[in-house]
Design a protein around this motif. Structure first.
Motif, mmCIF file in Angstrom:
data_model
loop_
_atom_site.group_PDB
_atom_site.id
_atom_site.type_symbol
_atom_site.label_atom_id
_atom_site.label_comp_id
_atom_site.label_asym_id
_atom_site.label_seq_id
_atom_site.Cartn_x
_atom_site.Cartn_y
_atom_site.Cartn_z
ATOM 1 N N ALA A 39 7.143 11.105 5.360
ATOM 2 C CA ALA A 39 6.982 9.748 4.806
ATOM 3 C C ALA A 39 7.087 8.696 5.917
ATOM 4 C CB ALA A 39 8.034 9.496 3.731
ATOM 5 N N SER A 49 0.819 -1.207 0.000
ATOM 6 C CA SER A 49 0.000 0.000 0.000
ATOM 7 C C SER A 49 0.864 1.274 0.000
ATOM 8 C CB SER A 49 -1.049 -0.046 1.117
ATOM 9 O OG SER A 49 -0.546 0.509 2.270
ATOM 10 N N LEU A 50 2.046 1.216 0.601
ATOM 11 C CA LEU A 50 2.919 2.404 0.605
ATOM 12 C C LEU A 50 3.521 2.674 -0.778
ATOM 13 C CD1 LEU A 50 4.661 1.740 4.007
ATOM 14 C CD2 LEU A 50 3.371 3.795 3.452
ATOM 15 N N ARG A 51 3.759 1.587 -1.511
ATOM 16 C CA ARG A 51 4.345 1.710 -2.847
ATOM 17 C C ARG A 51 3.501 2.644 -3.713
ATOM 18 N NH1 ARG A 51 4.378 -3.773 -5.950
ATOM 19 N NH2 ARG A 51 2.240 -3.116 -6.103
ATOM 20 N N GLU A 52 2.167 2.538 -3.580
ATOM 21 C CA GLU A 52 1.271 3.393 -4.370
ATOM 22 C C GLU A 52 1.491 4.871 -4.037
ATOM 23 O OE1 GLU A 52 -0.204 1.545 -6.442
ATOM 24 O OE2 GLU A 52 0.393 -0.251 -5.325
ATOM 25 N N GLN A 53 1.991 5.142 -2.837
ATOM 26 C CA GLN A 53 2.195 6.553 -2.440
ATOM 27 C C GLN A 53 3.649 6.996 -2.643
ATOM 28 O OE1 GLN A 53 0.355 7.246 1.564
ATOM 29 N NE2 GLN A 53 -0.085 5.061 1.416
ATOM 30 N N GLY A 54 4.417 6.174 -3.323
ATOM 31 C CA GLY A 54 5.817 6.540 -3.601
ATOM 32 C C GLY A 54 6.740 6.351 -2.404
ATOM 33 N N ILE A 55 6.262 5.644 -1.372
ATOM 34 C CA ILE A 55 7.114 5.406 -0.186
ATOM 35 C C ILE A 55 7.602 3.961 -0.239
ATOM 36 C CG2 ILE A 55 7.148 5.306 2.343
ATOM 37 C CD1 ILE A 55 4.921 7.450 2.291
ATOM 38 N N ASP A 58 10.408 16.048 4.098
ATOM 39 C CA ASP A 58 9.623 15.089 3.285
ATOM 40 C C ASP A 58 9.814 13.663 3.796
ATOM 41 O OD1 ASP A 58 8.665 17.019 1.708
ATOM 42 O OD2 ASP A 58 10.032 16.648 0.010
ATOM 43 N N THR A 87 0.743 3.362 8.485
ATOM 44 C CA THR A 87 0.297 2.260 7.622
ATOM 45 C C THR A 87 0.645 0.912 8.248
ATOM 46 O OG1 THR A 87 0.782 3.713 5.769
ATOM 47 C CG2 THR A 87 0.383 1.416 5.228
ATOM 48 N N VAL A 137 3.793 8.456 7.723
ATOM 49 C CA VAL A 137 2.818 7.690 6.938
ATOM 50 C C VAL A 137 3.169 6.200 7.021
ATOM 51 C CG1 VAL A 137 1.881 7.339 4.608
ATOM 52 C CG2 VAL A 137 2.486 9.650 5.376
#
Ligand SMILES: Cc1ncc(COP(=O)(O)O)c(C=O)c1O
Length: 473
Positions: A460, A421-427, A456, A467, A463
């Motif tokens: 991250a 799920s974090l991958r979708e947010q660029g993390i 930033d 998550t 988040v």
């Protein structure tokens, strides 16, 4: 009431730190400013600062001034997990490919702005470019000699002396990086079906090689304070013969521990007694925060048999893009050179020559001195953030070198689920499961302090932990 003027200043600065007016990592006003603001002599200000430094409130940094120290953390409980008792084939989790194609496992925010290259890296680039312009026809028409450029091997041999490893240039073979060296080491020592002992948690690159070579693994617990459990290895050796043991004595990824001298000696005597090879991954060996830096295990391997095969590279200490590493295979040197020839033919000549000059002119040592200071500060900053925000829910390592922190989350957290799920947010999270062949460590993650903790990245991280905690069953 303070009796002396330096005491008054000392108390005033302590109060500013306690109240949060001066925060961890902040620079104190310069000595000149303190003198004029408090109307004190330089000697009085310096006396106060030295006392604060001795009491670990502030830290002096050469040519930069005095900084507020990060709070000392309690020595963390070692993070450790029991490993399976029986050897088994290796199966690398599917998530591995996905992470490697994103190639940024050491930065949670791969899209964030990167820092400018250091002045030493610019020097390195210039030296390599100069070598590229020198006799280009020779380089384009001929391969390099199989073991690598003599100049680079000689520079490496000198460099190893700082860490008490005395080897000649002829004992070194240049490779395309530590992964390549580990591949050559396992190819040179094992046959399909053999069993290899590997520290657990392990570097996932080793697991991938072992899967490919059809080797069985027996995982040996490695905790974040002491490293490989040599007693557990000794116990498992009484049941299962092994061909090799892969170990990172200096700041292994992800657990980050440094093996004690006693354990190193025991490891060497076990290797002789049970007749196996020790494959030493020393990729973080130059990144010890304290000086003098730690020795490689190989430097203690003085027996005629030479059981230790040393693997390393410049990927973590200088640049991943050089794609240059080394293997010191002792009695298997010729075999290793042959394997290098089969798998790579030759290494790029101009890059080797430029790097050799970079090392021999002292730029590499200067780079390491600055880089290690910076890494130590970044480690402190990350530890501080973890302790202040999530310290009641997670355990984390406090390594004295290397690039990463190993974090243990509550038992029911699912780091693979959070990864997706974090991958979708660029993390980009590095889930713990990557570091075991048996699916251990799903409630763990590796965090790197290789990058500065910008606003930033701090956001991250918030988040990321939200998550992770949301995955709790
Ligand atoms: C412990 C360890 N060994 C080896 C490697 C591979 O290094 P290289 O880039 O030199 O192939 C890595 C890279 O992450 C690593 O962490």
């Amino acid at each position: 009431m303070p009796r002396y003027r330096y005491e008054a200043l000392e108390q005033e600065l302590k109060q500013q730190i306690r109240s949060g007016y001066l925060k961890s990592g902040d620079r104190l006003p310069s000595i000149r400013k303190l003198c004029s603001h408090y109307e004190l002599s330089k000697a009085t200000v310096l006396h106060a600062l030295h006392r604060l430094e001795a009491d670990r409130w502030v830290q002096a940094q050469p040519k930069s001034g005095y900084f507020v120290r990060y709070p000392e953390q309690e020595r963390p409980k070692p993070i450790r997990v029991d490993t399976p008792k029986v050897p088994a084939p290796v199966s690398v989790p599917a998530i591995f490919q996905d992470i490697m194609t994103r190639s940024a496992a050491f930065d949670i925010l791969p899209a964030a702005d990167q820092e400018d290259a250091s002045s030493q890296l610019i020097v390195l680039n210039r030296l390599i470019s100069r070598q590229m312009r020198h006799k280009p026809e020779q380089k384009s028409g001929y391969y390099d000699e199989p073991a690598g450029k003599a100049s680079l091997r000689a520079a490496l041999s000198d460099q190893f002396r700082y860490r008490q490893l005395m080897v000649s240039a002829d004992e070194i073979c240049i490779t395309t990086g530590c992964q390549h060296s580990l591949f050559i080491a396992l190819m040179s020592t094992c046959q399909p079906g053999d069993t290899v002992a590997v520290e657990s948690p392990a570097f996932y690159g080793v697991l991938q090689i072992m899967e490919h070579l059809g080797l069985n693994i027996i995982e040996i617990s490695s905790d974040s304070a002491h490293g490989l459990d040599v007693d557990e290895l000794a116990e498992k050796l009484t049941h299962w013969p092994i061909k090799a043991c892969v170990v990172t004595p200096n700041f292994g990824t992800p657990a980050g521990a440094c093996l004690s001298d006693d354990c190193r000696k025991r490891l060497l005597s076990l290797a002789t007694e049970h007749d196996f090879w020790l494959i030493e991954d020393d990729i973080y060996g130059d990144l010890a925060f304290s000086s003098p830096s730690t020795r490689p295990l190989k430097s203690l391997d003085n027996s005629d048999e030479q059981r230790v095969i040393l693997c390393g590279s410049f990927s973590k200490s200088l640049s991943r893009d050089l794609r240059l590493g080394w293997i010191l295979a002792g009695p298997l040197h010729n075999k290793a050179v042959q394997m290098k020839l089969i798998t790579q033919l030759a290494s790029p000549q101009a890059v080797q020559e430029g790097l050799a000059q970079f090392i021999s002119e002292g730029h590499y040592r200067r780079h390491l001195n600055q880089f290690r200071l910076k890494l130590r500060e970044q480690r402190d900053e990350l530890i501080n953030l973890l302790a202040n925000n999530w310290g009641d829910r997670v355990l984390f390592s406090q390594p004295e070198g290397g690039l990463c922190i190993w974090v243990q989350l509550p038992e029911s957290c699912d780091s693979q689920k959070a990864y997706r799920s974090l991958r979708e947010q660029g993390i980009l999270l590095t889930p713990g499961t990557l570091f075991s062949a048996h699916g251990l460590y799903n409630n763990y993650l590796r965090l790197s302090f290789a990058q500065p903790l910008t606003a930033d990245r701090k956001k991250a991280l918030s988040v990321l932990f939200d998550t992770l905690f949301a995955t709790e069953a």
